[in-house]
Scaffold this active site. Structure first.
Site, PDB file in Angstrom:
ATOM      1  N   GLY A 172       0.809  -1.217   0.000  1.00  0.00           N
ATOM      2  CA  GLY A 172       0.000   0.000   0.000  1.00  0.00           C
ATOM      3  C   GLY A 172       0.837   1.259   0.000  1.00  0.00           C
ATOM      4  O   GLY A 172       1.631   1.466   0.902  1.00  0.00           O
ATOM      5  N   SER A 173       0.676   2.116  -1.000  1.00  0.00           N
ATOM      6  CA  SER A 173       1.589   3.239  -1.118  1.00  0.00           C
ATOM      7  C   SER A 173       1.133   4.211  -2.196  1.00  0.00           C
ATOM      8  O   SER A 173       0.031   4.112  -2.719  1.00  0.00           O
ATOM      9  CB  SER A 173       2.994   2.716  -1.435  1.00  0.00           C
ATOM     10  OG  SER A 173       2.920   1.692  -2.409  1.00  0.00           O
ATOM     11  N   ARG A 174       2.044   5.128  -2.556  1.00  0.00           N
ATOM     12  CA  ARG A 174       1.712   6.185  -3.507  1.00  0.00           C
ATOM     13  C   ARG A 174       2.992   6.679  -4.171  1.00  0.00           C
ATOM     14  O   ARG A 174       4.076   6.635  -3.582  1.00  0.00           O
ATOM     15  CB  ARG A 174       1.021   7.314  -2.740  1.00  0.00           C
ATOM     16  CG  ARG A 174       0.919   8.640  -3.433  1.00  0.00           C
ATOM     17  CD  ARG A 174       0.102   9.576  -2.564  1.00  0.00           C
ATOM     18  NE  ARG A 174       0.343  10.972  -2.862  1.00  0.00           N
ATOM     19  CZ  ARG A 174      -0.334  11.972  -2.327  1.00  0.00           C
ATOM     20  NH1 ARG A 174      -1.291  11.721  -1.458  1.00  0.00           N
ATOM     21  NH2 ARG A 174      -0.063  13.213  -2.645  1.00  0.00           N
TER      22      ARG A 174
END
Length: 223
Positions: free
Chosen positions: A190-192
């Site tokens: 989960g990240s950006r």
């Protein structure tokens, strides 16, 4: 565009440890518990293993674009920000920010969005807020990479850890020649990824649009 599913190199150690753990747990249950418990645990173990294999999948993507001014999506995910904003860490002026949020179901390998030379890399320790929040770009653990294109335009790529992400891997280092089709790094769970582009860039995506890493064209640089 040719595609072939593989396991990313960042996943091999995790998968090896997981296999050993699941083997040990299943062995204990086989010895100590009745058959129904063993059957349930086998199904659960298979589900967990399949999820981790799915998460660390590494599709082989080769983009064939002759125009070096195109900026290619560095990640799979959903565009959550397209706006003019200040970038104080490196440029110290206004840029167009394009942010791509990756859920746990997206491919988490990151690609170089342009070809060029790595000018700067820096890693910041920080918080683990939800990656879709605007302040995560400033407060979360993150890795910043600045790339100068052959046309002498500099862009900034920022990998940002999310609420579940516990490790950012970045392969870039100053002076390295980088190319589209190569991996910039990997973010676990989960990240950006943020892009900071010159104000005169032509943007081709909008908020809510899905991106495919190393395929979707994000923008064209004015060079």
């Amino acid at each position: 565009m040719k595609k072939r599913i593989r396991i990313h190199r960042e996943g091999w150690l995790v998968l090896t440890g997981l296999l050993l753990l699941l083997f040990a747990v299943n062995l204990i249950i086989y010895i100590e518990f009745p058959a129904p418990a063993m059957a349930i645990n086998t199904v659960l173990s298979a589900f967990i293993l399949c999820f981790f294999i799915f998460f660390f999948r590494n599709p082989k993507r080769i983009v064939e674009i002759d125009d070096p001014s195109f900026v290619i999506a560095p990640a799979d995910g959903t565009v959550v920000v397209v706006e003019k904003t200040s970038e104080p860490e490196y440029f110290g002026d206004e840029r167009i920010q394009v942010s791509i949020f990756m859920s746990i179901f997206n491919v988490h390998a990151n690609w170089y969005p342009v070809s060029g030379t790595i000018v700067k890399t820096v890693h910041h320790n920080g918080r683990h807020l939800a990656a879709y929040l605007p302040k995560s770009s400033r407060e979360n653990e993150r890795s910043t990479v600045v790339i100068e294109t052959p046309g002498k335009t500099q862009i900034l790529v920022r990998q940002i850890a999310g609420a579940l992400a516990q490790r950012i891997v970045t392969y870039a280092h100053p002076g390295k020649e980088c190319h589209v089709n190569e991996h910039l790094g990997f973010i676990k769970f989960g990240s950006r990824v943020d892009l900071f582009l010159p104000l005169d860039s032509e943007i081709f995506v909008q908020v809510g649009e899905k991106t495919t890493g190393n395929e979707t064209i994000i923008a064209r640089l004015n060079e």
